[in-house]
Design a protein around this motif. Sequence first.
Motif, short mmCIF file in Angstrom:
data_model
loop_
_atom_site.label_atom_id
_atom_site.label_comp_id
_atom_site.label_asym_id
_atom_site.label_seq_id
_atom_site.Cartn_x
_atom_site.Cartn_y
_atom_site.Cartn_z
N MET A 111 -12.89 26.71 -11.69
CA MET A 111 -11.47 26.80 -11.97
C MET A 111 -10.93 28.20 -11.68
N ILE A 112 -11.70 29.22 -12.11
CA ILE A 112 -11.26 30.60 -11.88
C ILE A 112 -11.16 30.89 -10.38
N ASP A 113 -12.15 30.41 -9.62
CA ASP A 113 -12.13 30.62 -8.18
C ASP A 113 -10.89 29.98 -7.55
N PHE A 114 -10.57 28.76 -7.95
CA PHE A 114 -9.38 28.09 -7.44
C PHE A 114 -8.12 28.87 -7.80
N ALA A 115 -8.05 29.36 -9.05
CA ALA A 115 -6.86 30.09 -9.51
C ALA A 115 -6.65 31.36 -8.70
N ARG A 116 -7.72 32.12 -8.48
CA ARG A 116 -7.54 33.37 -7.72
C ARG A 116 -7.19 33.09 -6.27
N ARG A 117 -7.74 32.03 -5.70
CA ARG A 117 -7.41 31.68 -4.32
C ARG A 117 -5.96 31.21 -4.22
N PHE A 118 -5.52 30.44 -5.20
CA PHE A 118 -4.14 29.97 -5.24
C PHE A 118 -3.17 31.15 -5.38
N LEU A 119 -3.49 32.07 -6.31
CA LEU A 119 -2.64 33.26 -6.50
C LEU A 119 -2.57 34.10 -5.23
N ALA A 120 -3.69 34.24 -4.56
CA ALA A 120 -3.71 35.02 -3.31
C ALA A 120 -2.87 34.33 -2.23
N ALA A 121 -2.93 33.00 -2.16
CA ALA A 121 -2.12 32.27 -1.19
C ALA A 121 -0.63 32.44 -1.47
N VAL A 122 -0.27 32.37 -2.75
CA VAL A 122 1.14 32.57 -3.14
C VAL A 122 1.57 33.99 -2.78
N ALA A 123 0.72 34.99 -3.08
CA ALA A 123 1.05 36.38 -2.74
C ALA A 123 1.17 36.57 -1.23
N LEU A 124 0.26 35.95 -0.48
CA LEU A 124 0.30 36.07 0.98
C LEU A 124 1.60 35.50 1.54
N ILE A 125 2.01 34.36 1.01
CA ILE A 125 3.27 33.75 1.46
C ILE A 125 4.46 34.60 1.01
N GLY A 126 4.44 35.05 -0.24
CA GLY A 126 5.54 35.86 -0.76
C GLY A 126 5.69 37.20 -0.05
N LEU A 127 4.56 37.74 0.40
CA LEU A 127 4.57 39.04 1.09
C LEU A 127 4.67 38.90 2.61
N LEU A 128 4.87 37.70 3.09
CA LEU A 128 4.98 37.47 4.53
C LEU A 128 6.02 38.37 5.19
N PRO A 129 7.23 38.55 4.63
CA PRO A 129 8.19 39.46 5.27
C PRO A 129 7.67 40.91 5.37
N VAL A 130 6.97 41.36 4.34
CA VAL A 130 6.40 42.72 4.35
C VAL A 130 5.32 42.81 5.42
N ASN A 131 4.43 41.81 5.45
CA ASN A 131 3.37 41.80 6.46
C ASN A 131 3.93 41.77 7.88
N LEU A 132 4.96 40.98 8.11
CA LEU A 132 5.57 40.91 9.43
C LEU A 132 6.23 42.23 9.81
N ALA A 133 6.90 42.88 8.85
CA ALA A 133 7.54 44.17 9.13
C ALA A 133 6.48 45.22 9.48
N ILE A 134 5.38 45.25 8.72
CA ILE A 134 4.30 46.21 9.00
C ILE A 134 3.69 45.91 10.37
N ALA A 135 3.45 44.63 10.66
CA ALA A 135 2.86 44.26 11.95
C ALA A 135 3.77 44.69 13.10
N LEU A 136 5.07 44.49 12.95
CA LEU A 136 6.02 44.89 13.98
C LEU A 136 6.02 46.40 14.19
N LEU A 137 6.02 47.15 13.09
CA LEU A 137 5.96 48.62 13.18
C LEU A 137 4.67 49.07 13.87
N LEU A 138 3.55 48.48 13.48
CA LEU A 138 2.28 48.85 14.10
C LEU A 138 2.28 48.54 15.58
#
Length: 186
Positions: A1-28
């Motif tokens: 259960m803990i493994d699923f929860a951390r993976r789910f939280l990371a997926a939510v963070a990855l999606i939520g931070l997508l604009p930040v990741n795209l901006a950094i990727a564009l700058l790089l």
Amino acid sequence: MIDFARRFLAAVALIGLLPVNLAIALLLRMMQGKGVLFRQLRAGYGGAPFTLVKFRTMRDLRDADGHLLDDAERVTGIGTFLRKTRLDELPSLWNVVTGDIAIVGPRPLLPETIEGLGDRGVRRGYVHPGLTGWAQVSGNTLLSLDEKIDLDLWYIDNGNWKTDLSILLSTVSVMVAGEKRKRRPV
């Protein structure tokens, strides 16, 4: 259960931070050219190899003999900023989603570094490596490898959800204020 929860939280963070990741990727891409991601084989849980993903912060500069220059000579201006703020680690959320690493745990090291640590390297493999960890919020680049390993082993022996929460809060502090040496565990 803990493994699923951390993976789910990371997926939510990855999606939520997508604009930040795209901006950094564009700058790089604009500032460093092709290849915005850095991939490297690291030792994971039980020493199993996996590919860690981060934003690329260095150029592939070599001397006349073809040897890579020192890191300090290859890191870019934006790379220095990304490293200081830990934003270069954002793509590693994918490694959490895939189960290669946890959110909190010892940072994954190169397999040859783990092998060179002998029994201490084997003990580090008793837990999943992490996106952030006790050594990273206790001075990280200001510490020797032995100091980092000692902190990692302390975490393995003493870590719990309270320690993880403290590490997560300290990570935010390091991202904002920079690295400082801590004298003792949580």
